[in-house]
Structures are given as C-alpha cells and as structure tokens.
Design a protein around this motif. Structure first.
Motif, mmCIF file in Angstrom:
data_model
loop_
_atom_site.group_PDB
_atom_site.id
_atom_site.type_symbol
_atom_site.label_atom_id
_atom_site.label_comp_id
_atom_site.label_asym_id
_atom_site.label_seq_id
_atom_site.Cartn_x
_atom_site.Cartn_y
_atom_site.Cartn_z
ATOM 1 N N UNK A 117 0.579 0.040 -12.550
ATOM 2 C CA UNK A 117 -0.231 1.156 -11.526
ATOM 3 C C UNK A 117 -0.054 1.886 -10.579
ATOM 4 N N UNK A 118 1.608 0.901 -9.817
ATOM 5 C CA UNK A 118 2.053 1.878 -8.819
ATOM 6 C C UNK A 118 2.396 3.156 -9.498
ATOM 7 N N UNK A 119 3.201 3.650 -10.936
ATOM 8 C CA UNK A 119 4.489 3.742 -11.576
ATOM 9 C C UNK A 119 3.755 5.804 -11.421
ATOM 10 N N UNK A 120 2.205 5.234 -11.972
ATOM 11 C CA UNK A 120 1.271 6.916 -12.204
ATOM 12 C C UNK A 120 0.721 7.286 -10.852
ATOM 13 N N UNK A 121 1.208 6.020 -9.513
ATOM 14 C CA UNK A 121 0.787 7.263 -7.754
ATOM 15 C C UNK A 121 1.382 8.649 -7.632
ATOM 16 N N UNK A 122 0.668 9.182 -7.393
ATOM 17 C CA UNK A 122 1.307 10.402 -6.344
ATOM 18 C C UNK A 122 0.563 10.841 -4.586
ATOM 19 N N UNK A 123 0.174 9.536 -4.273
ATOM 20 C CA UNK A 123 0.345 9.584 -2.684
ATOM 21 C C UNK A 123 1.083 8.322 -2.469
ATOM 22 N N UNK A 124 1.655 9.259 -1.098
ATOM 23 C CA UNK A 124 2.771 7.483 -0.919
ATOM 24 C C UNK A 124 2.303 6.363 -0.281
ATOM 25 N N UNK A 125 0.705 6.589 0.414
ATOM 26 C CA UNK A 125 0.094 5.399 0.552
ATOM 27 C C UNK A 125 -0.739 5.098 -0.120
ATOM 28 N N UNK A 126 -1.011 5.072 -1.026
ATOM 29 C CA UNK A 126 -1.375 4.429 -2.099
ATOM 30 C C UNK A 126 -0.275 3.667 -2.986
ATOM 31 N N UNK A 127 0.925 4.371 -3.060
ATOM 32 C CA UNK A 127 1.879 4.024 -3.770
ATOM 33 C C UNK A 127 2.488 2.704 -3.177
ATOM 34 N N UNK A 128 2.380 2.594 -1.648
ATOM 35 C CA UNK A 128 2.776 1.731 -1.200
ATOM 36 C C UNK A 128 1.677 0.286 -0.853
ATOM 37 N N UNK A 129 0.010 1.150 -1.265
ATOM 38 C CA UNK A 129 -0.919 0.077 -1.476
ATOM 39 C C UNK A 129 -0.545 -0.205 -2.908
ATOM 40 N N UNK A 130 -0.057 -0.162 -3.915
ATOM 41 C CA UNK A 130 -0.210 -0.499 -5.300
ATOM 42 C C UNK A 130 1.828 -1.682 -4.707
ATOM 43 N N UNK A 131 2.425 -1.060 -3.950
ATOM 44 C CA UNK A 131 3.317 -1.896 -3.796
ATOM 45 C C UNK A 131 2.985 -3.411 -2.952
ATOM 46 N N UNK A 132 2.630 -3.329 -2.131
ATOM 47 C CA UNK A 132 2.158 -4.327 -1.123
ATOM 48 C C UNK A 132 1.013 -5.749 -1.822
#
Lengths: 496, 527
Positions: free
Chosen positions: A304-319
């Motif tokens: 799911x993180x692959x499709x994120x363009x918002x850095x906070x969302x990306x880091x959210x999925x990363x976490x």
C-alpha cells in the motif's frame, strides 16, 4: 501493608515525577510569561528528571502496589525508550511552525503530552489486567485530544474524530476480551491468569474468543493489518510531532504491553527440553495467528505504501510495515525473539523520528507534504536531503545503518527458531519496501530542482536535533554490542 | 606475512583509504573542482601503490582458501562480542581481513581500475564534490568485499556499494538514468536479501569451540568451510540435504545477479548504457567480478556438495550466457550496449571455466576475471572518448575514424582484438584455459560454447569495420586525437593486456596454489 505501599512509592518515582511535571506544566502555563516556550522547557526538565529516576531503577526486579505494576528490567528498558521519545517530541514541538500557528493553548498541549507519557509508562509496567486497561485508556484518550489539537485545521479535526471512533472500538474489543478472561480465570493479575490457565480452566470457546478479542484490541493499537485503517488518516491529519509520537512511542508502549501480557499469561516455559523453546498454555495456537497477522502487515503495508504521494502517509504505512517485522519476534515464544523485538523497537524509534522530523521541517518551510514536490530538494538543501536519505535508507535496512542491525536480529531470531517461511516473506517485503523509500530519495536527488525552489534554512537547533538522531543511526549500525547487551539483559520479566 | 603502516595493517589502509579521501573531499569547498579531483586521484593512486606493494610481498606458495594459517596480511579482532546468556550462546562478529591467491588479483584490479576511473572522471562538471564522495565510498565497498573473511563484514561491504552506485548512475547518467538506476538497485538488493537469509542460516548452523570451551556461533567464513563445525540438528547440517541445496540456489542467485548470468542479466545493458563512462568502467571492470569472486570465496567451499550437484546447471547457464550475450551483442547498433552484452558473454566464459571444478578451468576463470576487467574497461573508455567528442554512440554514426584519430584507433583495436581472443593478447590465454578445463568436465557444453568465440569474432570485426574503417563522415573530419590525460588512462591497461598476453606466468603463479587447494577441497568435500 503500609510498608509495602511506602516501598512501592519509592519504586514509583518516575511516574510520580511525570505527574508532578504535568502539574508543573499547567501551573507554568498560568503563571509564566512567554509561556509557549517556557512550558516546553519545564516539561523537558521534568522529563530529564524522570529519565534519571528511570536509570536508577536499572537492575531492579520487583512488583509494586500488590502486583499492580512490575519494576523489572523489561519495563525499565521501555520506560527509557519512552523518555527519549518524550524528550525528542518536546523538541519537535518547540520547532514546529504548525503548532505555533494553529495551537492557541500550548500549555495544555504539553500537559496532555505528559499525560500520554504517564499512561505509556504504566503500560510498560502493568501486570494487572485492570491496570493495563486503565493505562491503555489514559494513553488513548489523551492521544485523541492531541491528534486534534490544531482543531482549526479541518484535517486535524477529522483525524481526531477517526481516531476516537476506531480507538473506542479497539478499547471495546480489548475490554470485552479481558472481561471474559477474568471471568474464566477468576483473577485480575496476569500471574493469576497463568496459574489458572495452567491448572484448572478448560480450554473452551469462551477462552478462544477472549484471546482473539484481546489480540484484535492490541492489533489496533500497534497498527497491525487488517486493523490499521485509522493509522494513515490519523497520521496524516495530526500535527507532525504528534504523528511522530503516535508512530513511535505509542507503538512502543503498545508492544511492551502486548509482549508482557502474552508472554506471562499464555506462554508456558519449560514444556520441552529444547533450549529456548516454549509452548503455549491456551490451546489456541495464537502464535500462528500472530505470524499470519505479521505476514499480512509486512506484505500489505509495504504494497500500500507504494502508491502514496503524501510523505506522512508514506511514513505511516512504513511504520505499519515495521510493526509487522517487529511482531515476528512474538511468534517465536522465546527470549531471543523478545530481545530482537526490543532491539528493533529501540532502533525504529530513532530512525522513524528522524524521518518524521525532517518531513515536518520541510512541510513547515515549503508548505507541502507531497513527495512529488520534493524534487531537487537534496540539491537545494543538502543537509536535510542527505539526512532524510540516511533515515530512509536506515528504515529500508541498509548497512552500515542501525536499521540493518534491527533487521538482522529479528531475521536471525526467526531463522533460529525455524520459521523459515516467515523470514522469507519478511525478506521479500524488505525488497518491496525499498521501492517507496528510494522513490523519496530519487525525487530529492535525481531530479533537477525547479527554479522556484530556494534552499531551506535550517537553524542551529534543527541541525542539532537531526544530528542527535543521526548519531545513534550510525553508531548502532557499526558498534551494536551495547544495544544487544541492554536488550538481552532487559528480557527479564517479573514473575518468570 | 604482515605489513603495517602506523600500526594499522595494510589491508585496512587499502580498504579505508578512500573513506579518508572522502572526508578530505568533504572538507574542500565545492567550487574548487580541481582540488577535489586531485585529492581523489592522489588517494586512489596511493591505494594503487599499496596494492602493488602487497602484490610484491605476496607469498605465492601460501594456499589460503580454508586454512587461516596460510592467509596473508591477516587482521583479525573481535568487532562485536556479546557475552552469553542462558537462552542463547555468545554472539561474535569479527573484523577479519586477509588475502590469498583468489583475492590478490582482484585487489590489484580494483586498485588499477579505481585510478583509471578517477582519471576518466576528469571532465565531469556536475556536482563534482558529490560525485567523488560517492565514488570513493564505492571504491571502499569493492575493496572491502575482496579482503573480508567474515561473512557479516563481507555482506556489509557488499551492500555499501549499492547506494553510491545507485546515485552515480541516477544523477550523472544518461537520459533513462532513473530507470536504469532503480533497476540495478532492485535487482542487487533482491540478491542481497537472499544472501542475508542464507548468511543467517549459516550463522546458526556453524559453531566452533573456543579456548574457554564455549560453543560460539560465528560468521567467520573459514569456520563455515569446515564441515565439522556444523551443529548437529541445525538447518544446514549434513551433506546433500534439501536445505543445503536451497541455500546453494539462493546464494548462487544472489551472486549470479551480480555476474550477471542469464537469466538475471537484464539490468546490465540498461545500467551500462545510462551510466557515465567512468562508472561503466567500474561496473564492468570490478563490480561484475564480485559475483564470480563471491562464488569462489563463499559458495564453493562452504556448500561444496551443492556445487558439485549443480555443476552442470552452472555450466549450462554459462553456455547460454556466452551464446546469448554474443548474439545480442551482434544485434546492437549502440556501441555501449554492444560492449555490455559482450560482457555478459565473457562472464559466461568465467562461469563455464569455474563450473568445471578443474584446476585449469578455475585458473582460467580467475584470470579471465582480471583480463575481462582490464579489456572491458578499455572498451568502455574507447566508447567514452568517442562520445565525449561527438555525443554519439551509434555504430552506424561513425566510419573511417582511423583516418582522423590514428593513436586512438590503434589502442581501440588492441582492446577489441583482446576481447575477441586474439593470441598474443591477454584475453586469449584466459579463455583458452577456461575452455580447456571445461572441455575436460563437460564436452558438449564446451563445444557449443566455443561457437560463442566465432560469434564474438563476428561482432568485433563488424564493429571495427563500421566504426574505424571505411568512408569517414564529414562532420567527424575535425576530431582531435587522444589527449595526454586520455593516454594516461589507456596506456597502463594496454601494457597489462599485452604483457599478460605474451607472458601470463606471473599472474597465474599468484593464484595457482590457492586455486588448486580450492579445487581439491571442493572435489573432496563435495563428492
């Protein structure tokens, strides 16, 4: 009895200090001039004192307030991590422009922050089911308010609302599960529950139901798929310091509670002779369920993180995906897995904080959280760009950063315990995760900066915070024996 | 053999000198481009001097491979040691460096290619500081891999190379650089994860008893080579077990990606075409050798049973790479892509020679690694020279270059003929030995593979015809011949290619003892 209480109070000093800090924050907010800054420093000082008291508890292994709370190396380790997290969050909050511009009553903010921290301290130590639930709720309710603290911003208010709804559901699950467990075993402290399960209680459907519900309740808190839905939205909407707090400290406390609870209540030491292996008391093979949850989390969150363009969302999925990696340690039912989880959590704390902090600085200055707007950032502001790249690469698990050490220990523990399929899945998820981490790096360095982009000025304070976070990322990547020794010594739970 | 400078072993200097240079470069202000270039050159030159000294001091009769006593320039101390607790033994990770006949040539090659890479980077003008910082970090990673004798250390160096390479291709590369960089990165990272898993599995399987009588798990490669150190009941215990075969395949894939062997080769043409010339030189000159070196150093002696079992698979993949690479090379009309595919073909010869598990074949393979490093570096430099002048790389864009640039054409011809395997130049010797060894082991595969040589001759001669001979193009009438700087980067390689073609003895002597030990060891342990 009175003696026990007095002894207990002396072993409760960190928590008492936190409470006093909380009061001091309220008073400072009323009395002091220029209160926004001053309150922060009052809380910072309070946390430092708390840290000293936590350090003084090293080596103790006691149970206080009639088995309500344990002061053992395990809880001290987590309290130490939480204190560090708290200190950094205060620094982040001081720097944050978002809070400065939107938060009017900043004194309350720091008060709530201290309150959450108190709840987390209790989560790390709680050995009584009721205490656990109270600590859990203290943390949650303060977090709801904090994530909506910049309430003038629509997204923040939305985040808070979502968090409340999902949080209440998870609390409901947890409470229901715990109630059933108390009903079956007739005990409210986890040692009693274990004894009851080991001897008299039959393993019927109600027990299964209760274990499942508790697992679901915890899964919300530590953002495990498929109970993660709240996390990306809340992380995106909340003020960035609070997002960082939720992604690191909140998760660490959640894991501490989860580890202690499952380890003591449902794990049977000494079932077989094979060293390091332990069996399950409750017949339901919850560790296989946890393995499946971990698999889902690692693969799902990374995809799911692959499709994120918002850095906070990306880091959210990363976490979220990191929660999956950490959860693998619980599957193993042994101390090695626990130690690996603790090493991972400690390293995860610094690298994740670093990434969030730089994302916050960038969004404060450029007013964007979109990764596509990061183009050329590494060239226009090399310090921030390079540091961000290092944190992201650490999150991906590259040597010689600490992220690699975290990965290698959890992978090693899983391999040692013979869960080969699990570690293979984890390995592949790491490869997937590289795509999105490197996408940020790519935007920062491989694209030309647009003409309009000006270098981001970084104050000395900001640089100092970044460097303080970079140091452990490198030091623990190259020289990690102290971290390992701490974690190993800290896998001592009271009552085992 | 020991050699210390300021109390620090020479191998540590070799590995970490570039890091020192990196710090120096960081201190120089970014607009002082020449100072940065000269610093990088000085540091790599110093590294080359050390490498040459090491080669001169190297004792050719010491075997190494699996015997710690006969490794040379050993540096060993405990890097990470965690005392044991009841539920798990001691953790020990060593800082363990040493070289033997397998690595000495590679160390020398790395040092040579690094210097030449710096010289050919002279005309890079974009972000010079960042470029050389990453370049030097890359050199450290490469050198580290060749001297590390602890799996953990090996792995760290192995992965440290990835990021600089990613940036070097991605920032300084051609038009499709982002795609090429990420493709390279993902492929190798995937291989790295496989290696990591096998490494951890081996760690928990291998334990030795230390002086105090404790069982200590270790990443020490030499301990892993001793089958007596495998703990009974552990995952890789025994011989010819399914888990060992799985581990072999996983490790093999992770190395084969680097080589690159068919079918894992697709990242290479992209990376080469997009990379700037010096990075292509490094990539072809050193990085590809890491794969085959890793196989010889780790895969062969630690999992000899798998090596013997999968011998035909290796030879078969080598054969496919030879033929397929040559055919692809023939179909290219981009000069750089042609060389990239020819690399695949030539690394296939290395694989075939190694797979034979004979002395000649393996000696040929290691020599071919060195020769391919020097020859292909020359070829990429050749393309770079043309590209610098015309900004074109198409084979059909040129013609009659021999008239305009006689010196350049002379050098390019030597490189191309060496690549073709002309007797008297270094490529011939190593290819000959590789095929000789392979013919002993697998007749038909070798016979088919030799067709690759014919194909190579075809595309090389065709290239010469298209680029250097024939009618000149008008717009190329005023091309300048090689400058002094360019001659400096070509001439040393030229001399090596000719010298080793006429008299390969010294290079073979350096590795012969180690390789016969390795072949014997694998043969005994695996059968």
């Amino acid at each position: 009895m009175a003696e026990h209480i007095i002894d207990s109070i002396f072993l409760f000093l960190p928590e008492i200090t936190l409470t006093l800090t909380l009061v001091a924050a309220v008073l400072a907010d009323l009395v002091l001039k220029e209160r926004n800054r001053m309150v922060a420093w009052v809380v910072f000082a309070g946390l430092l004192v708390t840290g000293v008291f936590v350090l003084r508890q090293c080596g103790l292994n006691e149970s206080i307030f009639s088995d309500m709370i344990a002061v053992d190396p395990f809880s001290v380790f987590f309290k130490g991590l939480l204190t560090i997290a708290g200190l950094f969050i205060v620094l982040f909050s001081v720097v944050s422009k978002e809070l400065e511009q939107n938060g009017r009553r900043i004194g309350e903010y720091y008060m709530l922050l201290t309150g959450v921290l108190l709840g987390m301290f209790l989560m790390a130590g709680a050995t009584n089911v009721l205490m656990m639930y109270l600590a859990f709720e203290l943390t949650s309710i303060s977090s709801y308010v904090l994530s909506g603290f910049t309430k003038n911003l629509r997204k923040s208010a939305e985040a808070s609302m979502k968090y409340i709804i999902y949080g209440s559901v998870s609390s409901g699950f947890l409470l229901y599960g715990l109630t059933l467990l108390i009903g079956i075993t007739g005990s409210t402290d986890i040692y009693g529950i274990r004894d009851a399960l080991q001897s008299s209680v039959g393993h019927d459907a109600v027990l299964y139901l209760s274990v499942m519900m508790i697992l679901v309740g915890f899964s919300y808190k530590i953002t495990v798929l498929p109970f993660h839905f709240w996390a990306p939205d809340v992380y995106e909407g909340a003020p960035t310091p609070i997002t960082t707090f939720l992604a690191t400290a909140s998760k660490i406390a959640g894991f501490a509670l989860l580890m202690r609870f499952f380890r003591i209540s449902f794990v049977d030491g000494g079932i077989t002779d094979f060293a390091g292996y332990e069996g399950i008391i409750a017949v339901i093979p919850w560790n296989i369920i946890v393995a499946i949850l971990a698999t889902l989390t690692m693969v799902g969150a990374n995809l799911m993180a692959l499709w994120q363009d918002n850095i906070k969302r990306l880091l959210a999925y990363s976490s979220i995906s990191h929660a999956g990696f950490i959860l693998m340690g619980l599957v193993l039912l042994n101390d090695e897995g626990m130690a690996a989880m603790m090493v991972y959590l400690a390293i995860y704390l610094v690298m994740n904080m670093g990434a969030f902090f730089i994302a916050m600085i960038i969004s404060d200055r450029l007013h964007t959280e979109r990764i596509s707007d990061y183009q050329g950032l590494g060239r226009s502001s090399p310090f921030l760009g390079v540091s961000m790249a290092i944190f992201l690469v650490a999150l991906a698990g590259f040597p010689p950063t600490a992220g690699f050490i975290a990965k290698i220990f959890i992978f090693g523990a899983v391999i040692h315990a013979g869960w080969i399929w699990l570690v293979v899945v984890a390995g592949f998820s790491t490869v997937i995760s590289l795509f999105y981490y490197i996408r940020v790096v790519k935007n920062m360095f491989l694209s030309e900066p647009p003409d309009s982009m000006k270098p981001i000025e970084t104050s000395r304070g900001v640089m100092a915070v970044v460097i303080m976070l970079l140091i452990p990322v490198f030091v623990f990547g190259i020289w990690f024996s102290p971290l390992l020794s701490w974690a190993r010594d800290a896998v001592v739970l009271f009552g085992l | 053999m020991e050699f210390n400078i300021l109390g620090i072993g020479v191998l540590t200097w070799l590995v970490f000198l570039p890091v020192l240079g990196m710090l120096l470069v960081l201190l120089i202000p970014g607009n002082n481009k020449n100072a940065i270039r000269w610093t990088a050159l000085g540091i790599t030159a110093l590294q080359l001097v050390l490498a040459v000294i090491v080669t001169c001091l190297f004792d050719r009769s010491a075997a190494g491979v699996n015997d710690p006593q006969s490794f040379q320039f050993i540096e060993q101390f405990r890097w990470i040691a965690v005392e044991s607790v009841p539920w798990i033994g001691k953790i020990e990770i060593l800082y363990f460096l040493g070289i033997d006949g397998l690595s000495i040539l590679m160390v020398l090659l790395t040092a040579i290619i690094s210097v030449i890479g710096v010289i050919s980077s002279w005309n890079i003008e974009k972000m010079v500081k960042g470029y050389f910082v990453l370049y030097l970090l890359l050199v450290t990673g490469m050198m580290g891999v060749f001297v590390a004798l602890d799996f953990f250390l090996f792995f760290i160096f192995w992965e440290v190379m990835l990021l600089p390479m990613y940036f070097l291709i991605g920032i300084w590369g051609g038009p499709r650089r982002e795609y090429a960089a990420i493709k390279f990165f993902i492929y190798t990272f995937f291989g790295g994860v496989l290696m990591l898993l096998v490494m951890l599995g081996l760690y928990f399987s291998v334990a030795y008893t230390n002086e105090a009588g404790e069982m200590v798990h270790t990443f020490n490669l030499l301990h892993m080579m001793n089958s007596a150190n495998f703990v009974e009941g552990s995952i890789f215990y025994g011989l010819d077990t399914t888990w060992r075969y799985i581990a072999w395949v996983a490790l093999f894939v992770s190395f084969a990606i680097k080589v690159p062997l068919f079918p894992f080769h697709t990242w290479l043409p992209d990376a080469h075409v997009e990379a700037p010339t010096p990075i292509s030189v490094i990539l072809a000159g050193v990085l590809l050798k890491l794969g085959t070196y890793g196989m010889l150093r780790i895969l062969y002696p630690i999992l000899p049973d798998g090596t013997v079992y999968f011998m035909y698979l290796m030879a078969f993949l080598g054969m496919i790479s030879i033929i397929y690479g040559a055919l692809c090379a023939m179909a290219q009309d981009d000069f750089k892509k042609l060389i990239a595919y020819s690399s695949i073909s030539h690394m296939g010869i290395v694989m075939l020679g190694m797979a034979s598990l004979t002395n000649q074949g393996t000696v040929g393979a290691v020599l071919q690694m060195f020769n391919h490093g020097t020859i292909t570096a020359m070829l990429f430099l050749t393309v770079g020279v043309l590209y610098d002048r015309t900004h074109k790389r198409g084979l059909y864009d040129f013609g009659g270059i021999a008239n305009q640039m006689p010196k350049y054409t002379g050098i390019a011809m030597v490189a191309l003929f060496a690549s073709l395997g002309l007797p008297g130049l270094s490529g011939f010797v190593s290819e000959f030995f590789s095929f000789l060894g392979a013919f002993d082991a697998f007749r038909w595969i070798t016979i088919i593979s030799v067709i690759g040589i014919v194909l190579t001759a075809a595309y090389v001669l065709w290239t010469i015809q298209r680029v250097f001979l024939g009618e000149g193009k008008e717009e190329h009438n005023s091309l300048a011949d090689l400058t002094g700087r360019e001659l400096v980067m070509f001439v040393p390689l030229l001399l090596i290619v000719i010298f080793l073609g006429v008299y390969p003895g010294p290079a073979i002597e350096l590795m012969n003892t180690s390789i016969s030990t390795l072949v014997e060891f694998v043969g005994l342990a695996g059968k």
